[in-house]
Design an enzyme around this catalytic site. Sequence first.
Site, PDB file in Angstrom:
ATOM      1  N   ASP A   1      52.546  53.265 -78.720  1.00 17.50           N
ATOM      2  CA  ASP A   1      51.224  53.738 -79.132  1.00 17.50           C
ATOM      3  C   ASP A   1      50.446  54.115 -77.860  1.00 17.50           C
ATOM      4  O   ASP A   1      50.948  53.937 -76.748  1.00 17.50           O
ATOM      5  CB  ASP A   1      50.531  52.683 -80.029  1.00 17.50           C
ATOM      6  CG  ASP A   1      50.012  51.480 -79.270  1.00 17.50           C
ATOM      7  OD1 ASP A   1      50.588  51.167 -78.204  1.00 17.50           O
ATOM      8  OD2 ASP A   1      49.047  50.843 -79.724  1.00 17.50           O
TER       9      ASP A   1
ATOM     10  N   SER B   1      43.509  51.865 -78.869  1.00 20.83           N
ATOM     11  CA  SER B   1      44.864  51.468 -79.277  1.00 20.83           C
ATOM     12  C   SER B   1      45.541  52.563 -80.112  1.00 20.83           C
ATOM     13  O   SER B   1      45.648  53.681 -79.649  1.00 20.83           O
ATOM     14  CB  SER B   1      44.794  50.139 -80.019  1.00 20.83           C
ATOM     15  OG  SER B   1      46.074  49.559 -80.070  1.00 20.83           O
TER      16      SER B   1
HETATM   17 MG    MG Z   1      47.846  49.352 -78.956  1.00 19.80          MG
END
Ligand code: MG
Length: 456
Positions: free
Chosen positions: A241, A97
């Site tokens: 992200d 992530s």
């Molecule tokens: Mg993420």
Amino acid sequence: MARLMVSISGVRGIIGEGLSPEVALHFAQAFGTYCNGGPVVVARDSRTSGEMIQHAVVSGLMATGNPVIELGICPTPTTQMATEKLQAAGGIMITASHNPVMWNGLKLLAPDGLFLDSEQSKQVVQLYQDRAFALKTWDDLGLVKTYDRAVQDHLDTVLHLPFIHTEQIRARRFKVVADCINGAGAVIIPKLLKELGCDIVVLNGTPDGRFPRTPEPLPENLGEVCKAVHQYGADLGVVVDPDSDRLALVSEKGIPLGEEYTLALAVDFVLQHRRGPVVVNVSTSQVIDDIARRYDCRVERTRVGEINVAKLMREIGAVVGGEGNGGVILPDVHLGRDAIVGITLILQKMAQTSKSLHQLFSELPQYKIVKTKIELPTGIDTAAVVESIRQKYQNENLDMTDGVKILRPHAWVQVRASNTEPILRVMAEAPTEQEAHALAQELKQATARIVSNPST
Ligand code: MG
């Protein structure tokens, strides 16, 4: 910080220090066993370690007899949708992530494309720890095939939403700077913006996993995109992200709006079109409550964690929801945080109001959030500290969904134990940064007194 974290949210670690192909292999075998030999979707973000981990994961799944459906590099929400659409027994998304480039990890998905809940995760972790793998013989191994339409499926679903009018967006010819951080978003966001007729400047659009900056899309990391918005005279900047579940926006003035306002703008747009309950986590800005009140809709709050929000949304039939860290969830597309959905809703809102992003932002109530943490001496019982805080503030309006949240007029402060570190996270929100800071300090000091003198 631990070099390898095996928790209910899967596994995450630093390559070469805690996370290795062996760990990924064993985790995949545990998950393959948990999925009873059924088909498993495998995808990854763009990290340089992604291909190595993918080989180990696929190898593990083949050994436990699971057919593997490889998607290649794509965002987490795309993988969630494909897992459901392809009727797989589960999915593995290889990503850490927003963590920096040396990290990687596995996010585990249920057949409906939601993350595993804590009960399901516990079962997989147990199989992993016991090394209880249902390994198959030579004639029963899993086969691998690829599915290359996942990104297109995702785009088709978003572009055909009933309240998205692509012609209206195209007519505006928005100038958009998109920062994909050389992550998985690079395979879908430029395509989305092209479909929407935007004039695009792509920054960091090669999905090679070489992140040019700290990947979490916090305002302090967005200098390059803010500058580019100015330079090109763009209508807005969009930043994701590395696995594209979180979205941050930059206004035409080159100012980051803060991730809380991504969700706020999306919720405002959806409620305009469809009334119904909203679900967010307990740490999300109160601007959501203000917006819902305008439309006479209710807001429900859950513990932090996408799966908690997604499950309650399904249970009560929420029309929109998410997490304040730029995670917009629209159930029409999928019950998962999705930056592609977020971008599309914002552009539609701009197209139909003819207002600039800064204007739309300014029309919302303004709050500031301050986040800090309290390091605790090792061995201290965090739950007991949280309970002492609750007792100290018991005459106030409290929300005990996750830790202690003290609600005051137009402000709140929350203290909760971290799941992974011996710290307490403190978050405060108020109309000004100064007030939010003062609230966070008050709780920090109260906690310090409790820790140093537990009997009082
Ligand atoms: Mg993420």
